[in-house]
Design a protein around this motif. Structure first.
Motif, short mmCIF file in Angstrom:
data_model
loop_
_atom_site.label_atom_id
_atom_site.label_comp_id
_atom_site.label_asym_id
_atom_site.label_seq_id
_atom_site.Cartn_x
_atom_site.Cartn_y
_atom_site.Cartn_z
N ILE A 1 -59.64 24.63 23.68
CA ILE A 1 -60.93 25.16 23.23
C ILE A 1 -61.18 26.60 23.69
O ILE A 1 -62.09 27.25 23.17
N LEU A 2 -60.39 27.09 24.64
CA LEU A 2 -60.58 28.48 25.08
C LEU A 2 -60.04 29.45 24.04
O LEU A 2 -58.98 29.25 23.45
N ARG A 3 -60.76 30.55 23.86
CA ARG A 3 -60.28 31.64 23.02
C ARG A 3 -59.14 32.36 23.76
O ARG A 3 -59.06 32.31 24.99
N PRO A 4 -58.27 33.07 23.03
CA PRO A 4 -57.29 33.92 23.71
C PRO A 4 -58.00 34.89 24.66
O PRO A 4 -58.98 35.52 24.29
N GLY A 5 -57.54 34.95 25.89
CA GLY A 5 -58.20 35.79 26.88
C GLY A 5 -59.32 35.08 27.62
O GLY A 5 -59.90 35.66 28.55
N GLY A 6 -59.64 33.84 27.22
CA GLY A 6 -60.66 33.09 27.93
C GLY A 6 -60.18 32.67 29.31
O GLY A 6 -59.00 32.80 29.65
N VAL A 7 -61.10 32.17 30.14
CA VAL A 7 -60.77 31.86 31.53
C VAL A 7 -61.28 30.47 31.90
O VAL A 7 -62.43 30.12 31.61
N LEU A 8 -60.41 29.71 32.54
CA LEU A 8 -60.77 28.43 33.15
C LEU A 8 -60.92 28.64 34.65
O LEU A 8 -59.98 29.07 35.32
N GLY B 1 -80.55 20.19 32.23
CA GLY B 1 -79.54 21.23 32.06
C GLY B 1 -78.29 20.77 31.36
O GLY B 1 -77.44 21.59 31.02
N VAL B 2 -78.13 19.46 31.14
CA VAL B 2 -76.97 18.95 30.41
C VAL B 2 -77.27 19.00 28.92
O VAL B 2 -78.24 18.40 28.45
N HIS B 3 -76.45 19.73 28.18
CA HIS B 3 -76.66 19.89 26.74
C HIS B 3 -75.99 18.80 25.92
O HIS B 3 -76.42 18.50 24.80
N ALA B 4 -74.89 18.24 26.43
CA ALA B 4 -74.17 17.24 25.67
C ALA B 4 -73.50 16.26 26.62
O ALA B 4 -72.99 16.65 27.67
N GLN B 5 -73.51 14.99 26.24
CA GLN B 5 -72.79 13.97 27.00
C GLN B 5 -71.32 14.01 26.60
O GLN B 5 -70.99 14.09 25.41
N ALA B 6 -70.44 13.95 27.58
CA ALA B 6 -69.01 13.99 27.30
C ALA B 6 -68.25 13.29 28.40
O ALA B 6 -68.53 13.49 29.59
N ASP B 7 -67.29 12.46 28.00
CA ASP B 7 -66.38 11.81 28.93
C ASP B 7 -65.20 12.76 29.14
O ASP B 7 -64.41 13.00 28.22
N LEU B 8 -65.10 13.33 30.33
CA LEU B 8 -64.10 14.37 30.57
C LEU B 8 -62.68 13.83 30.61
O LEU B 8 -61.73 14.61 30.68
N SER B 9 -62.53 12.53 30.57
CA SER B 9 -61.18 11.96 30.49
C SER B 9 -60.72 11.80 29.05
O SER B 9 -59.59 11.36 28.81
N ARG B 10 -61.59 12.20 28.11
CA ARG B 10 -61.25 12.09 26.68
C ARG B 10 -61.36 13.46 26.03
O ARG B 10 -61.65 14.46 26.68
N SER B 11 -61.13 13.51 24.72
CA SER B 11 -61.22 14.77 23.99
C SER B 11 -62.64 15.32 24.07
O SER B 11 -63.62 14.56 23.99
N LEU B 12 -62.76 16.63 24.22
CA LEU B 12 -64.07 17.27 24.28
C LEU B 12 -64.58 17.55 22.87
O LEU B 12 -63.80 17.98 22.00
N PRO B 13 -65.88 17.34 22.62
CA PRO B 13 -66.45 17.59 21.29
C PRO B 13 -66.70 19.08 21.05
O PRO B 13 -67.84 19.51 20.82
N VAL B 14 -65.63 19.86 21.11
CA VAL B 14 -65.73 21.32 21.01
C VAL B 14 -64.59 21.80 20.11
O VAL B 14 -63.45 21.29 20.21
N ALA B 15 -64.86 22.78 19.25
CA ALA B 15 -63.86 23.30 18.32
C ALA B 15 -62.78 24.10 19.04
O ALA B 15 -63.01 24.65 20.13
N ASP B 16 -61.61 24.17 18.44
CA ASP B 16 -60.52 24.99 18.98
C ASP B 16 -60.95 26.45 19.08
O ASP B 16 -61.70 26.96 18.23
N ASP B 17 -60.46 27.13 20.12
CA ASP B 17 -60.63 28.59 20.26
C ASP B 17 -62.09 29.03 20.09
O ASP B 17 -62.37 30.01 19.39
N SER B 18 -63.00 28.34 20.74
CA SER B 18 -64.42 28.63 20.53
C SER B 18 -65.18 28.98 21.80
O SER B 18 -66.37 29.28 21.75
N VAL B 19 -64.51 28.95 22.96
CA VAL B 19 -65.18 29.12 24.25
C VAL B 19 -64.55 30.26 25.02
O VAL B 19 -63.33 30.48 24.95
N ASP B 20 -65.37 31.00 25.75
CA ASP B 20 -64.86 32.14 26.53
C ASP B 20 -64.59 31.79 27.99
O ASP B 20 -63.64 32.32 28.58
N VAL B 21 -65.42 30.95 28.58
CA VAL B 21 -65.30 30.62 30.00
C VAL B 21 -65.60 29.13 30.19
O VAL B 21 -66.52 28.59 29.57
#
Length: 240
Positions: free
Chosen positions: A157-164, A114-134
């Protein structure tokens, strides 16, 4: 000396509260014209409202979120609602093999089903700006010495109106200290601190925040540079 700490609700009580919330929402839909034609379904699980379905636009989704969140006993409002026919992009950070929803995009330091990508959460995420909803950070922040850097990345990385969505052990419950990998203790007031950081830092608006006696919950949406700060009355709803 005996120190008494609040206890979390029993499973029996939580099931009863979920039944109450289901009835309360059904009654709300029946009597509130703003919800009568909505295609959003709401399921309650241990005080968390799970929203699915379709809405025409972001404003309709926000309205449903707000009305559900006002029901007494709701700790968080988690959404997988399609907006204008588009399915949301949902990240599940630090999920391991146990994502909150099966179709979430899983990010974790270790490879697991179920893990799609490896990422160290203490570093920058490999995700584009304003590209995620939740974004889900469920039982993650307490493992990070500097969790604000991750919170800032979520803002980026959250879009305007996105939710954490944040869920972490409450500092007063044994679960907060029973796991030796926990390096931070959190409270609902910690969320207030995240929302009231100094000028020049990413700003957040609390959609919801609460504690069930074992865990703290928060639903946060990013504020833009020109967006006003949350009002004092809104902040007083959740924080001391």
């Amino acid at each position: 000396m005996v120190v008494l700490t609040p206890s979390s609700p029993s499973a029996t009580r939580l099931r009863a509260v979920d039944d109450f919330l289901g009835d309360a929402y059904a009654d709300l839909v029946k009597h509130d014209d703003r919800l009568r034609d909505t295609a959003v379904e709401v399921r309650f699980d241990r005080g968390v409202a799970h929203l699915t379905g379709d809405v025409a636009d972001a404003a309709e989704l926000l309205l449903v979120r707000q009305l559900v969140g006002r029901l007494d006993g709701v700790f968080a409002v988690w959404s997988r609602v399609r907006v204008g026919g588009r399915a949301p992009v949902v990240l599940d950070l630090g999920c391991g093999p146990a994502k909150q929803y099966p179709d979430n995009l899983g990010f974790d330091l270790r490879v697991a089903r179920g893990v799609h990508a490896q990422a160290d959460l203490s570093r920058s995420l490999p995700v584009a700006d304003d590209s995620v909803d939740v974004i889900f950070t469920v039982h993650i922040l307490e493992h990070l010495i500097d969790f604000l850097s991750l919170v800032d990345e979520c803002h980026r990385i959250l879009r305007p109106g996105g939710v954490l969505h944040v869920m972490s052990p409450w500092w007063g419950h044994v679960n907060a200290v029973a796991d030796p990998t926990h390096v931070r203790l959190l409270d609902v007031q910690t969320i207030k601190g995240i929302c009231q950081r100094p000028p020049g830092t990413p700003r957040w608006y609390p959609l919801h925040a609460g504690c069930d006696g074992a865990s703290i919950f928060a639903d946060l949406t990013p504020l833009g540079v020109d967006d006003p700060d949350p009002s004092a009355s809104h902040m007083a709803r959740f924080f001391d």
